[in-house]
Design a protein around this motif. Structure first.
Motif, PDB file in Angstrom:
ATOM      1  N   TRP A   1      -0.336  14.989  -0.049  1.00 52.64           N
ATOM      2  CA  TRP A   1      -1.405  14.260   0.639  1.00 52.64           C
ATOM      3  C   TRP A   1      -1.235  12.756   0.448  1.00 52.64           C
ATOM      4  N   LEU A   2      -0.970  12.320  -0.788  1.00 53.77           N
ATOM      5  CA  LEU A   2      -0.760  10.895  -1.058  1.00 53.77           C
ATOM      6  C   LEU A   2       0.485  10.378  -0.333  1.00 53.77           C
ATOM      7  N   LEU A   3       1.485  11.257  -0.195  1.00 52.43           N
ATOM      8  CA  LEU A   3       2.702  10.860   0.510  1.00 52.43           C
ATOM      9  C   LEU A   3       2.412  10.568   1.983  1.00 52.43           C
ATOM     10  N   THR A   4       1.462  11.297   2.591  1.00 56.33           N
ATOM     11  CA  THR A   4       1.121  11.025   3.990  1.00 56.33           C
ATOM     12  C   THR A   4       0.521   9.624   4.137  1.00 56.33           C
ATOM     13  N   VAL A   5      -0.231   9.176   3.116  1.00 54.25           N
ATOM     14  CA  VAL A   5      -0.793   7.820   3.155  1.00 54.25           C
ATOM     15  C   VAL A   5       0.334   6.788   3.108  1.00 54.25           C
ATOM     16  N   ALA A   6       1.304   7.026   2.230  1.00 55.59           N
ATOM     17  CA  ALA A   6       2.445   6.104   2.118  1.00 55.59           C
ATOM     18  C   ALA A   6       3.225   6.036   3.424  1.00 55.59           C
ATOM     19  N   VAL A   7       3.501   7.194   4.017  1.00 53.78           N
ATOM     20  CA  VAL A   7       4.268   7.225   5.269  1.00 53.78           C
ATOM     21  C   VAL A   7       3.473   6.546   6.383  1.00 53.78           C
ATOM     22  N   GLY A   8       2.160   6.708   6.373  1.00 61.64           N
ATOM     23  CA  GLY A   8       1.328   6.056   7.373  1.00 61.64           C
ATOM     24  C   GLY A   8       1.468   4.546   7.342  1.00 61.64           C
ATOM     25  N   ASN A   9       1.528   3.979   6.140  1.00 59.49           N
ATOM     26  CA  ASN A   9       1.704   2.533   6.019  1.00 59.49           C
ATOM     27  C   ASN A   9       3.109   2.103   6.436  1.00 59.49           C
ATOM     28  N   VAL A  10       4.085   2.972   6.244  1.00 65.47           N
ATOM     29  CA  VAL A  10       5.434   2.676   6.725  1.00 65.47           C
ATOM     30  C   VAL A  10       5.447   2.648   8.257  1.00 65.47           C
TER      31      VAL A  10
ATOM     32  N   ILE B   1       3.655  10.240  -7.475  1.00 62.76           N
ATOM     33  CA  ILE B   1       4.583  11.340  -7.769  1.00 62.76           C
ATOM     34  C   ILE B   1       5.320  11.054  -9.069  1.00 62.76           C
ATOM     35  N   LEU B   2       5.756   9.804  -9.236  1.00 63.39           N
ATOM     36  CA  LEU B   2       6.435   9.410 -10.468  1.00 63.39           C
ATOM     37  C   LEU B   2       5.495   9.541 -11.659  1.00 63.39           C
ATOM     38  N   GLY B   3       4.242   9.086 -11.505  1.00 64.98           N
ATOM     39  CA  GLY B   3       3.275   9.182 -12.594  1.00 64.98           C
ATOM     40  C   GLY B   3       3.009  10.619 -13.004  1.00 64.98           C
ATOM     41  N   ALA B   4       2.904  11.516 -12.016  1.00 69.59           N
ATOM     42  CA  ALA B   4       2.647  12.930 -12.321  1.00 69.59           C
ATOM     43  C   ALA B   4       3.819  13.553 -13.084  1.00 69.59           C
ATOM     44  N   ILE B   5       5.034  13.212 -12.680  1.00 68.66           N
ATOM     45  CA  ILE B   5       6.217  13.759 -13.353  1.00 68.66           C
ATOM     46  C   ILE B   5       6.298  13.250 -14.785  1.00 68.66           C
ATOM     47  N   ILE B   6       6.050  11.960 -14.988  1.00 69.60           N
ATOM     48  CA  ILE B   6       6.094  11.386 -16.341  1.00 69.60           C
ATOM     49  C   ILE B   6       5.045  12.040 -17.226  1.00 69.60           C
TER      50      ILE B   6
ATOM     51  N   VAL C   1       0.834  -1.205   0.000  1.00 69.55           N
ATOM     52  CA  VAL C   1       0.000   0.000   0.000  1.00 69.55           C
ATOM     53  C   VAL C   1       0.871   1.258   0.000  1.00 69.55           C
ATOM     54  N   ALA C   2       1.963   1.225   0.760  1.00 66.27           N
ATOM     55  CA  ALA C   2       2.867   2.386   0.805  1.00 66.27           C
ATOM     56  C   ALA C   2       3.436   2.686  -0.577  1.00 66.27           C
ATOM     57  N   ILE C   3       3.859   1.645  -1.297  1.00 68.71           N
ATOM     58  CA  ILE C   3       4.413   1.857  -2.642  1.00 68.71           C
ATOM     59  C   ILE C   3       3.335   2.401  -3.576  1.00 68.71           C
ATOM     60  N   CYS C   4       2.097   1.913  -3.414  1.00 72.82           N
ATOM     61  CA  CYS C   4       0.990   2.406  -4.246  1.00 72.82           C
ATOM     62  C   CYS C   4       0.787   3.909  -4.089  1.00 72.82           C
ATOM     63  N   TYR C   5       1.120   4.443  -2.917  1.00 69.40           N
ATOM     64  CA  TYR C   5       0.921   5.876  -2.688  1.00 69.40           C
ATOM     65  C   TYR C   5       2.211   6.689  -2.831  1.00 69.40           C
TER      66      TYR C   5
END
Length: 714
Positions: free
Chosen positions: A625-634, A75-80, A67-71
């Motif tokens: 915001w999505l990064l906070t979800v990733a960090v939460g799963n970490v 960022i990579l998708g937006a940059i691409i 789940v963390a990787i999913c969030y």
């Protein structure tokens, strides 16, 4: 009619009910993709535990890593998308990666994929693990990569004068997300519960993963079909990259000039003024203020995303019988989207207006604080449920211990002496069983019928194991020892086995399952059954006897004694492990609390973030915001790995306490936060730019702006 430039954005788009026709393809695509993601994720932790045979902690760690990787990948998708390929191509390419990942997951779940002997037992589990990891990484890249693109691509389809339609589109778009999530979390657990296989029958994880894979392929095909109707905006450069460069330059410039006698600047970001204009710097300052408030937020997501891991595992030890329905443990996750659909309009139409009428200043940051507190209370509720569950769980032997149960098949009472400090139980009547006795460092056990006595040594029995002893009198005392299951049947199954007390070999069928032959004084292998009654059929030579079984619940274990097969079948039941007695409905309060917390935390948080950020910085906050979800799963990975808490209820309390502490910190940060109006600040810069341009024009001798410079960009 479409022009030759169809699909390039230079045409008048075909419409339907005032909407561009292209958005219907996008909505269907999103529904199918969310069905695919949430359907796969709903059964994922059970796949780890029951198929890959990982323990609860490892299953939880891998689940939250995924789940963390999913969030992180959005960022990579937006940059691409914004820097190179554009949204359309990014969605196409990463959806292909996504679909391949789902197909790989479905293949990895074929339980006799590596069965060279065709006996239903995999030669090695490593192949399944390797395929699962590859599949999950591809899915994480795909779902995360397209996440920031699809909604924005839908917004691109509208003209500038279609603000109302664009707003309604986003409502429909998010409705499709919840519809896909709700349906998938109902359907895929049902598919998982089916029996399937090539050489042997097991829970059908290939089907549970295969249907989401098929839906992802459908999502990709539907999106491609709408190609000619899309308005496609060329990449404009990614604002996240631009913001990162500006911040990086400010830090490096300040570091380079730290030893020089240069006057201090009001804000550390002002060190970027040598290369970046003041408008951009002011916008980044506003964004950083909001991002600073994001620091405590991951703790909320650390609790919220455990619905799919710890709470689902908790449901496996509960009773899912809802009368007309039998709920699977992973289906309890549907409570969340159902409650969202119910609570969002209630909060918007009733609760918030009522609070305003009461003259209470319920600001967005106060709402978010309440949401965090509600999530903490949800975990307190989960801990209370876990305490009740623990009371019903059997106590299994620990190291240096065995547990012994005696079944008397003799014609008279048998006396048992465990030859330890434990008081021996009362004599066991004919065709009755004793309770399990826990023996520390056992040596011998004695069985006696009257004056006949037999001593059996116990030193060779494996510790931490349960055993059943069948005892029968005759010319001499007969004893047979059989190893019992030493854990509670999982996934709501019931472990059933049979004891043959007859003189002849018998053949047993239980429901549609052939148990096989059982010799006298022997015990069959365990047969795993679902909830309900089954027909027991026994064949003795040419004679067949049948009887309806008792109604089995969830998670029990029984030894059934075959007593007689004459005109009818007579059986006795020995309960080895009690069925789950704590009902899954007791999870509803914790789901209600955490969903209410989500509504006031997540919805309000996005609304607050967007209101406090400049118009061209929305994507930066979305990424944050999505990064906070990733960090939460970490955080879940860290706490679950470092806490070493053996009691699950204590871990729930720990998470609740951590969130309460973070909630207090966030409340203090919110108290000192000053709300801003980004539009007003940007308008000031616009006004200053107009005045500056007017002065430049006046200096060139064109005071009224009526000359060759009148087209200067304002």
């Amino acid at each position: 009619m479409f022009s030759p430039n169809a699909g390039r954005g230079e045409k008048k788009q075909m419409g339907c009910f005032g909407y561009p026709l292209s958005i219907f393809f996008i909505v269907i695509n999103e529904f199918c993709e969310r069905f695919s993601y949430y359907g796969m994720r709903a059964v994922l932790v059970l796949y780890f535990k029951y198929f890959l045979q990982w323990d609860d902690n490892l299953a939880t760690v891998i689940y939250h890593t995924f789940v963390a990787i999913c969030y992180l990948t959005p960022i990579l998708g937006a940059i691409i998308a914004d820097s190179w390929l554009g949204k359309f191509k990014t969605i196409i390419y990463l959806s292909i990666v996504y679909a391949v990942g789902q197909v790989v997951m479905a293949i990895s779940a074929i339980h006799d994929l590596t069965d060279g002997n065709k006996d239903g037992t995999p030669d090695t589990i490593e192949v399944h693990v390797a395929l699962s990891v590859i599949g999950l990484l591809l899915i994480a890249l795909g779902t995360g990569g397209i996440k920031p693109c699809v909604a924005a691509f839908g917004g691109d389809q509208f003209e500038e004068n279609q603000d109302k339609q664009r707003s309604q589109f986003f409502s429909i778009f998010y409705l499709s997300i919840n519809a896909g999530s709700l349906l998938s979390t109902i359907i895929t657990p049902i598919l998982r519960g089916q029996e399937c296989g090539i050489h042997s029958q097991q829970k059908c994880y290939p089907l549970a993963f295969g249907v989401p894979a098929a839906l992802m392929v459908v999502a990709l095909v539907v999106f491609i079909v709408g190609n000619s109707m899309y308005k496609k905006v060329s990449p404009q450069g990614n604002v996240i990259v631009k913001v990162s460069k500006c911040i990086g330059f400010a830090i490096s410039n300040r570091y380079r000039n730290r030893s020089k006698s240069i006057p201090k600047r009001e804000h550390w970001l002002d060190w970027a003024k040598e290369q970046y204009d003041e408008r951009l710097i002011a916008q980044i300052k506003m964004v950083l203020k909001v991002l600073f408030l994001y620091i405590p937020l991951p703790m909320f997501w650390a609790l919220f995303d455990q619905q799919g891991s710890r709470w689902t595992l908790q449901a496996t030890t509960m009773d899912g019988n809802f009368g007309a329905m039998q709920i699977q443990p992973d289906q309890m996750q549907t409570v969340n989207p159902i409650l969202i659909i119910v609570l969002v309009p209630i909060f918007d139409a009733a609760l918030y207006p009522l609070i305003r009428k009461c003259k209470l200043n319920f600001t967005p940051l106060k709402r978010m604080t309440v949401g965090m507190f509600l999530a903490a209370m949800a975990f307190v509720a989960a801990a209370l449920v876990q305490v009740e569950i623990d009371k019903t769980l059997p106590t299994f032997p620990s190291s240096n211990q065995i547990q012994l149960k005696v079944i008397n098949l003799g014609t008279q009472d048998v006396n048992v002496d465990y030859m330890t400090n434990l008081p021996s139980p009362a004599s066991i009547p004919s065709f009755q069983a004793s309770e399990y006795q826990t023996l520390d460092q056992p040596s011998n056990v004695s069985f006696s019928y009257g004056i006949d006595n037999k001593i059996f040594p116990l030193q060779d029995l494996a510790e931490r194991t349960r055993y059943t002893v069948i005892v029968k009198n005759g010319q001499e005392i007969q004893t047979n020892f059989f190893e019992d299951i030493s854990n509670k049947p999982e996934q709501g199954s019931n472990a059933i086995r049979f004891v043959n007390s007859l003189q002849e070999t018998i053949n047993i069928t239980l429901g549609a399952v052939s148990v096989g032959e059982v010799m006298p004084m022997q015990v069959s292998n365990y047969t795993m059954l679902n909830l309900g009654t089954k027909q027991i059929e026994v064949k003795v030579g040419e004679k067949t006897c049948k009887v309806e079984s008792m109604k089995f619940g969830f998670g029990s274990s029984y030894t059934i004694i075959i007593k007689e097969c004459t005109t009818e079948l007579l059986v006795d039941y020995v309960e080895d492990i009690k069925a789950n007695t704590i009902h899954m409905a007791l999870q509803i309060p914790q789901y209600f609390l955490i969903t209410a917390g989500e509504v006031v935390f997540s919805v309000t948080g996005l609304e607050f973030s967007y209101s406090q950020a400049p118009s061209n910085m929305k994507s930066v906050l979305q990424a944050g915001w999505l990064l906070t979800v990733a960090v939460g799963n970490v955080i879940v990975l860290i706490v679950a790995g470092a806490s070493h808490i053996s009691q699950q209820w204590a871990e729930y309390v720990l998470f609740a306490a951590l969130l309460v502490a973070v909630c207090i910190i966030f409340a203090v940060m919110a108290y000192f936060y000053t709300y801003v109006d980004p539009a007003e600040i940007e308008a000031q810069f616009d006004e200053e730019e107009k005045k500056k341009n007017a002065k430049e024009i006046e200096a060139m001798g064109v005071p009224n702006g009526d000359g060759p410079y009148s087209q200067t960009k304002m």
